[in-house]
Write an enzyme that holds these catalytic residues in place. Structure first.
Site: not given
Ligand code: G3H
Length: 263
Positions: A13, A15, A103, A105, A175, A181, A221
């Site tokens: 992803n 983002k 998600h 977010e 998640e 993140g 992460s």
């Molecule tokens: O969609 C992916 C997740 O929000 C994980 O993000 P991350 O790997 O940067 O922690």
């Protein structure tokens, strides 16, 4: 690792990162870093911003790359006066296979509740897209110890009104928000606890066959250094990877996780 009947899925992803030129480079590099055998064993998918999708489609189709792709969100509506939104039909037309729904977010910054998420899951299925339905608890819920109940409620809400046959076409991503993140990864045991509970819930709400078929991913992460230990858990069928998927070599290493699992 998960049952042999469930093909592992590693989805990156991106983002709101990478323009269409950078997207092209990353996809080419990713495909070149993985062998046909590795790409066959682990389904490898990128989820770029909408503005990159046409470029990713051209790269994948032009060079017959064994990489899938999809969107990060979709409208619950089929078409109409919804400024700024993108429909499932538009994503399907661009050759998308997947779309992320719910998600954390989107839930936090766009106030998407389980009713909206449910409508988006249904819209995805209507257009032949596989929704990657995200669930996960914040730190406060984790500290109260009610994370399993919290994720079960989000799961029930997201899948409300679906038949077992439809649920078999959905991918679930667990998640934990506190691990996204932040560099703070859930332990393999944390991931297994909730992914296992999600599968049990699917068995209870639908049937055991459905629960056995649905792929449940972990996200938060994930990196090359921790992927194998998390993916080794019996109910974890892959990952939804954010930051680490922006680096082709790092993401390729994550996709090679089966080579690092000792059976
Ligand atoms: O969609 C992916 C997740 O929000 C994980 O993000 P991350 O790997 O940067 O922690």
């Amino acid at each position: 690792m998960a049952s042999t009947t469930r093909r592992p899925l590693m989805a990156g992803n991106w983002k709101m990162n990478l323009n269409h030129l950078e997207a092209n480079l990353l996809v080419q590099k990713l495909a070149a870093s993985l062998t046909e055998k590795q790409l066959t064993e682990v389904e490898t998918v990128v989820l770029p911003p909408f503005t990159d999708l046409r470029t990713v489609q051209t790269a994948v189709d032009g060079d017959k790359l064994l990489i899938g792709y999809g969107g990060q969100d979709l409208s619950p509506h089929a078409s109409g006066a919804y400024t700024g939104d993108i429909s499932g039909a538009m994503l399907a037309k661009l050759g998308c296979t997947y779309v992320v729904v719910g998600h954390s977010e989107r839930r936090a910054y766009h106030h998407e509740d389980d009713t909206v998420v449910n409508a988006k899951v249904k819209a995805a299925l209507t257009h032949g897209l596989t929704p990657i339905l995200c669930v996960g608890e914040g730190l406060d819920v984790r500290e109260q110890g009610t994370h399993v109940a919290h994720c079960s409620t989000q799961l029930d809400g997201g899948l409300a009104g679906l038949t077992a046959e439809q649920v078999r076409q959905v991918v679930i991503a667990y998640e934990p928000v506190w691990a996204i993140g932040t560099g703070k990864t859930a332990t393999p045991e944390d991931a297994q606890e909730v992914c296992g509970a999600i599968r049990q819930r699917l068995a209870k709400q639908f049937d055991q066959d459905t629960a056995d078929q649905v792929r449940v991913l972990y996200g938060g992460s994930v990196k090359a250094s921790n992927a194998a230990s998390i993916m080794a858990q019996p109910d974890v069928d892959g990952g939804l990877v954010g930051g680490a998927s922006l680096d082709a070599e790092e993401f390729a290493q994550i996709c090679r996780f089966p080579e690092h699992i000792t059976r």
